[in-house]
Design an enzyme around this catalytic site. Structure first.
Site, PDB file in Angstrom:
ATOM      1  N   ASN A  94       0.852  -1.196   0.000  1.00 48.95           N
ATOM      2  CA  ASN A  94       0.000   0.000   0.000  1.00 48.95           C
ATOM      3  C   ASN A  94       0.893   1.253   0.000  1.00 48.95           C
ATOM      4  O   ASN A  94       1.525   1.556   1.011  1.00 48.95           O
ATOM      5  CB  ASN A  94      -0.900  -0.044   1.242  1.00 48.95           C
ATOM      6  CG  ASN A  94      -1.840   1.140   1.340  1.00 48.95           C
ATOM      7  OD1 ASN A  94      -1.531   2.223   0.868  1.00 48.95           O
ATOM      8  ND2 ASN A  94      -2.976   0.935   1.970  1.00 48.95           N
ATOM      9  N   ASP A 102      -0.869  -4.090  10.105  1.00 49.57           N
ATOM     10  CA  ASP A 102      -2.212  -4.500   9.704  1.00 49.57           C
ATOM     11  C   ASP A 102      -3.185  -3.565  10.390  1.00 49.57           C
ATOM     12  O   ASP A 102      -3.092  -3.322  11.594  1.00 49.57           O
ATOM     13  CB  ASP A 102      -2.516  -5.949  10.059  1.00 49.57           C
ATOM     14  CG  ASP A 102      -3.717  -6.442   9.258  1.00 49.57           C
ATOM     15  OD1 ASP A 102      -3.664  -6.386   8.011  1.00 49.57           O
ATOM     16  OD2 ASP A 102      -4.729  -6.859   9.859  1.00 49.57           O
ATOM     17  N   PHE A 144      -6.374   8.102   2.411  1.00 50.73           N
ATOM     18  CA  PHE A 144      -6.831   6.974   1.588  1.00 50.73           C
ATOM     19  C   PHE A 144      -7.914   6.214   2.348  1.00 50.73           C
ATOM     20  O   PHE A 144      -8.273   6.558   3.477  1.00 50.73           O
ATOM     21  CB  PHE A 144      -5.652   6.047   1.235  1.00 50.73           C
ATOM     22  CG  PHE A 144      -5.083   5.290   2.411  1.00 50.73           C
ATOM     23  CD1 PHE A 144      -4.180   5.899   3.271  1.00 50.73           C
ATOM     24  CD2 PHE A 144      -5.434   3.966   2.665  1.00 50.73           C
ATOM     25  CE1 PHE A 144      -3.654   5.212   4.361  1.00 50.73           C
ATOM     26  CE2 PHE A 144      -4.910   3.260   3.748  1.00 50.73           C
ATOM     27  CZ  PHE A 144      -4.009   3.898   4.598  1.00 50.73           C
ATOM     28  N   GLY A 145      -8.425   5.172   1.710  1.00 50.78           N
ATOM     29  CA  GLY A 145      -9.339   4.252   2.387  1.00 50.78           C
ATOM     30  C   GLY A 145     -10.569   4.940   2.970  1.00 50.78           C
ATOM     31  O   GLY A 145     -11.281   5.687   2.287  1.00 50.78           O
ATOM     32  N   HIS A 204      -4.160   5.973  14.319  1.00 54.39           N
ATOM     33  CA  HIS A 204      -3.840   4.610  14.762  1.00 54.39           C
ATOM     34  C   HIS A 204      -2.427   4.221  14.342  1.00 54.39           C
ATOM     35  O   HIS A 204      -1.670   3.663  15.114  1.00 54.39           O
ATOM     36  CB  HIS A 204      -4.881   3.661  14.164  1.00 54.39           C
ATOM     37  CG  HIS A 204      -5.089   3.839  12.669  1.00 54.39           C
ATOM     38  ND1 HIS A 204      -5.242   5.068  12.068  1.00 54.39           N
ATOM     39  CD2 HIS A 204      -5.121   2.935  11.648  1.00 54.39           C
ATOM     40  CE1 HIS A 204      -5.383   4.913  10.759  1.00 54.39           C
ATOM     41  NE2 HIS A 204      -5.308   3.635  10.484  1.00 54.39           N
TER      42      HIS A 204
HETATM   43  P1  ITT Z   1      -0.801  -4.064   3.037  1.00 57.04           P
HETATM   44  O1  ITT Z   1      -1.488  -5.235   3.685  1.00 57.04           O
HETATM   45  O2  ITT Z   1      -0.078  -4.427   1.787  1.00 57.04           O
HETATM   46  O3  ITT Z   1       0.052  -3.284   3.995  1.00 57.04           O
HETATM   47  P2  ITT Z   1      -3.496  -3.023   2.856  1.00 57.04           P
HETATM   48  O4  ITT Z   1      -4.106  -1.790   2.277  1.00 57.04           O
HETATM   49  O5  ITT Z   1      -4.098  -4.344   2.491  1.00 57.04           O
HETATM   50  O6  ITT Z   1      -1.925  -3.012   2.554  1.00 57.04           O
HETATM   51  P3  ITT Z   1      -4.354  -3.571   5.499  1.00 57.04           P
HETATM   52  O7  ITT Z   1      -4.586  -5.010   5.296  1.00 57.04           O
HETATM   53  O8  ITT Z   1      -3.736  -3.122   6.788  1.00 57.04           O
HETATM   54  O9  ITT Z   1      -3.451  -2.902   4.396  1.00 57.04           O
HETATM   55  O10 ITT Z   1      -5.677  -2.818   5.130  1.00 57.04           O
HETATM   56  C1  ITT Z   1      -6.549  -2.331   5.749  1.00 57.04           C
HETATM   57  C2  ITT Z   1      -7.561  -1.510   5.036  1.00 57.04           C
HETATM   58  O11 ITT Z   1      -8.079  -0.694   6.103  1.00 57.04           O
HETATM   59  C3  ITT Z   1      -7.028  -0.523   3.999  1.00 57.04           C
HETATM   60  O12 ITT Z   1      -7.053  -1.048   2.694  1.00 57.04           O
HETATM   61  C4  ITT Z   1      -8.014   0.636   4.171  1.00 57.04           C
HETATM   62  O13 ITT Z   1      -9.230   0.353   3.516  1.00 57.04           O
HETATM   63  C5  ITT Z   1      -8.282   0.616   5.666  1.00 57.04           C
HETATM   64  N1  ITT Z   1      -7.333   1.509   6.351  1.00 57.04           N
HETATM   65  C6  ITT Z   1      -6.208   1.172   7.051  1.00 57.04           C
HETATM   66  N2  ITT Z   1      -5.566   2.262   7.482  1.00 57.04           N
HETATM   67  C7  ITT Z   1      -6.283   3.312   7.060  1.00 57.04           C
HETATM   68  C8  ITT Z   1      -6.127   4.706   7.170  1.00 57.04           C
HETATM   69  O14 ITT Z   1      -5.077   5.245   7.776  1.00 57.04           O
HETATM   70  N3  ITT Z   1      -7.054   5.486   6.626  1.00 57.04           N
HETATM   71  C9  ITT Z   1      -8.111   4.963   5.993  1.00 57.04           C
HETATM   72  N4  ITT Z   1      -8.330   3.660   5.819  1.00 57.04           N
HETATM   73  C10 ITT Z   1      -7.426   2.830   6.348  1.00 57.04           C
END
Ligand code: ITT
Length: 195
Positions: free
Chosen positions: A9, A69, A148-149, A177
């Site tokens: 990510n 995670d 993002f996210g 977090h």
């Molecule tokens: P990696 O596992 O490759 O690190 P990922 O995006 O899959 O990347 P996670 O499994 O930790 O990472 O994903 C959690 C999801 O939670 C992420 O895709 C977002 O949708 C959400 N998320 C995590 N941290 C966030 C943040 O700081 N702001 C907004 N959404 C977040």
């Protein structure tokens, strides 16, 4: 000190590099090591998934590895999407995830939620985790373009009514977090005997 962050990510990598700017830590990611496999995350907890990602990459790279995670826990949804945050909607895009979340909460007055991040460190002979959380609430409609996210739909308690996507990266990292989990990185490194 070089640390390999086991993430695909790019937004996470940018945040972590900004957090650790001015420290002795230089962050590499899987983008710098294209021969390494993409790690799995099959666990039921953030701790299990963070350790799985860090262990799998450490087994191949044999250098100190960190992994994060993270996800969103919504009280009215019994903690969902939780560890399934990335693939909450069938489309698994940020926009579709946010739309599904707002639809699930339509008409609900309990909007309490929190972001959670677990940081894992795996080195030769030592492994451990640290957890950070950011309490807040889910808004009625997305606002803001930063981050993002779920950032556009999450209003942290500490941002005075702005969503996370309406904050600068410096503001986000100070209360997020991820910022809170990574603030414990020196403690993990000391416990691992690396500092
Ligand atoms: P990696 O596992 O490759 O690190 P990922 O995006 O899959 O990347 P996670 O499994 O930790 O990472 O994903 C959690 C999801 O939670 C992420 O895709 C977002 O949708 C959400 N998320 C995590 N941290 C966030 C943040 O700081 N702001 C907004 N959404 C977040």
């Amino acid at each position: 000190m070089r640390l390999l962050l086991a993430t695909t990510n790019p937004h996470k990598a940018t945040e972590v590099r900004a957090m650790l700017a001015g420290t002795p830590f230089v962050i590499e990611t899987l983008a710098d090591h294209p021969h390494l496999p993409e790690p799995g995350e099959d666990g039921d907890t953030f701790e299990a998934n963070a350790l799985q990602k860090a262990r799998e990459i450490h087994a191949h790279a044999r250098v100190p590895v960190i992994a994060d995670d993270s996800g969103l826990e919504v009280t009215a949804l019994d903690g969902a999407p939780g560890v399934h945050s990335r693939r909450f909607s069938p489309e698994a895009t940020h926009e579709a995830n946010n739309a599904l979340l707002l639809a699930r909460l339509d008409g609900r007055t309990d909007r309490e939620a929190r972001f959670v991040c677990v940081l894992a460190l795996v080195t030769e002979g030592w492994e451990g985790t640290a957890r950070g959380a950011c309490p807040g609430r889910i808004v009625d409609a997305p606002r803001g373009a930063a981050g993002f996210g779920y950032d556009p739909v999450f209003e942290p308690d500490e941002l005075g009514g702005r969503t996370m996507a309406e904050a600068t990266m410096v503001e986000k990292n100070a209360i997020s977090h991820r910022g809170r989990a990574f603030a414990q990185l020196p403690t993990l490194l000391r416990r691992a005997g690396m500092l």
